[in-house]
Design a protein around this motif. Structure first.
Motif, mmCIF file in Angstrom:
data_model
loop_
_atom_site.group_PDB
_atom_site.id
_atom_site.type_symbol
_atom_site.label_atom_id
_atom_site.label_comp_id
_atom_site.label_asym_id
_atom_site.label_seq_id
_atom_site.Cartn_x
_atom_site.Cartn_y
_atom_site.Cartn_z
ATOM 1 N N SER A 18 0.803 -1.229 0.000
ATOM 2 C CA SER A 18 0.000 0.000 0.000
ATOM 3 C C SER A 18 0.831 1.272 0.000
ATOM 4 O O SER A 18 0.301 2.348 -0.256
ATOM 5 C CB SER A 18 -0.921 0.008 1.216
ATOM 6 O OG SER A 18 -0.149 0.040 2.408
ATOM 7 N N SER A 28 0.192 6.061 -2.736
ATOM 8 C CA SER A 28 -0.153 5.017 -1.783
ATOM 9 C C SER A 28 -1.579 4.541 -2.058
ATOM 10 O O SER A 28 -2.378 5.236 -2.675
ATOM 11 C CB SER A 28 -0.014 5.519 -0.344
ATOM 12 O OG SER A 28 -0.878 6.593 -0.123
ATOM 13 N N VAL A 32 -5.708 -1.224 0.328
ATOM 14 C CA VAL A 32 -5.106 -2.560 0.206
ATOM 15 C C VAL A 32 -5.359 -3.405 1.454
ATOM 16 O O VAL A 32 -5.731 -4.582 1.348
ATOM 17 C CB VAL A 32 -3.598 -2.466 -0.118
ATOM 18 C CG1 VAL A 32 -2.893 -3.783 0.107
ATOM 19 C CG2 VAL A 32 -3.417 -2.011 -1.559
ATOM 20 N N ASP A 61 2.373 -5.150 2.997
ATOM 21 C CA ASP A 61 3.528 -4.282 2.772
ATOM 22 C C ASP A 61 4.867 -5.000 2.889
ATOM 23 O O ASP A 61 5.734 -4.603 3.661
ATOM 24 C CB ASP A 61 3.479 -3.079 3.720
ATOM 25 C CG ASP A 61 2.395 -2.096 3.332
ATOM 26 O OD1 ASP A 61 2.232 -1.852 2.117
ATOM 27 O OD2 ASP A 61 1.713 -1.572 4.230
ATOM 28 N N GLY A 89 -1.608 -3.921 -5.436
ATOM 29 C CA GLY A 89 -0.567 -2.896 -5.407
ATOM 30 C C GLY A 89 -0.328 -2.382 -6.810
ATOM 31 O O GLY A 89 -1.159 -2.572 -7.697
#
Length: 126
Positions: A18, A28, A32, A61, A89
């Motif tokens: 994210s 960003s 997510v 992440d 992403g």
């Protein structure tokens, strides 16, 4: 004849990136985390899901392939029925048009070394 996946032999890894601090041109993606959680809930639902909660990995992440690679490799090796790999992403294309999946430490200046390219050798999603 259609059959349902065998839950004990099926695996899922849900990957979401994210934030991209080394790539300010990539915005960003705050949604997510919610996507990963919602998909995990559906996949592991006791009544309608096809994967048990302990066999559905969520990776939020991931910084780089050194951290993500072993998770993918283990999940791929363990799955003997259904394997689901989900990514949320940004995707980036190199100068040859190859797709790379961005991770938190992705640096577009050295794309090849800071992302995951589906279908490449090594730790890949193939």
């Amino acid at each position: 004849m259609t059959r349902f996946p065998e839950t004990a032999r099926s695996r899922a890894v849900l990957i979401g990136t994210s934030r991209f601090p080394k790539a300010p041109q990539l915005p960003s993606i705050p949604a997510v985390a919610a996507n990963l959680n919602a998909l995990r809930q559906v996949l592991t639902d006791p009544a309608a899901g096809t994967i048990t909660p302990e066999l559905c990995r969520v990776v939020s992440d991931p910084a780089d392939m050194q951290r993500l690679g072993p998770i993918l490799s283990n999940t791929i090796r363990e799955a003997t029925d259904v394997l689901l790999v989900y990514y949320a992403g940004h995707g980036l294309l190199d100068d040859k048009g190859r797709l790379y999946l961005s991770l938190t430490e992705t640096d577009p200046a050295v794309l090849r070394y800071t992302v995951n390219r589906p279908g490449s050798n090594g730790d890949s999603i193939s």
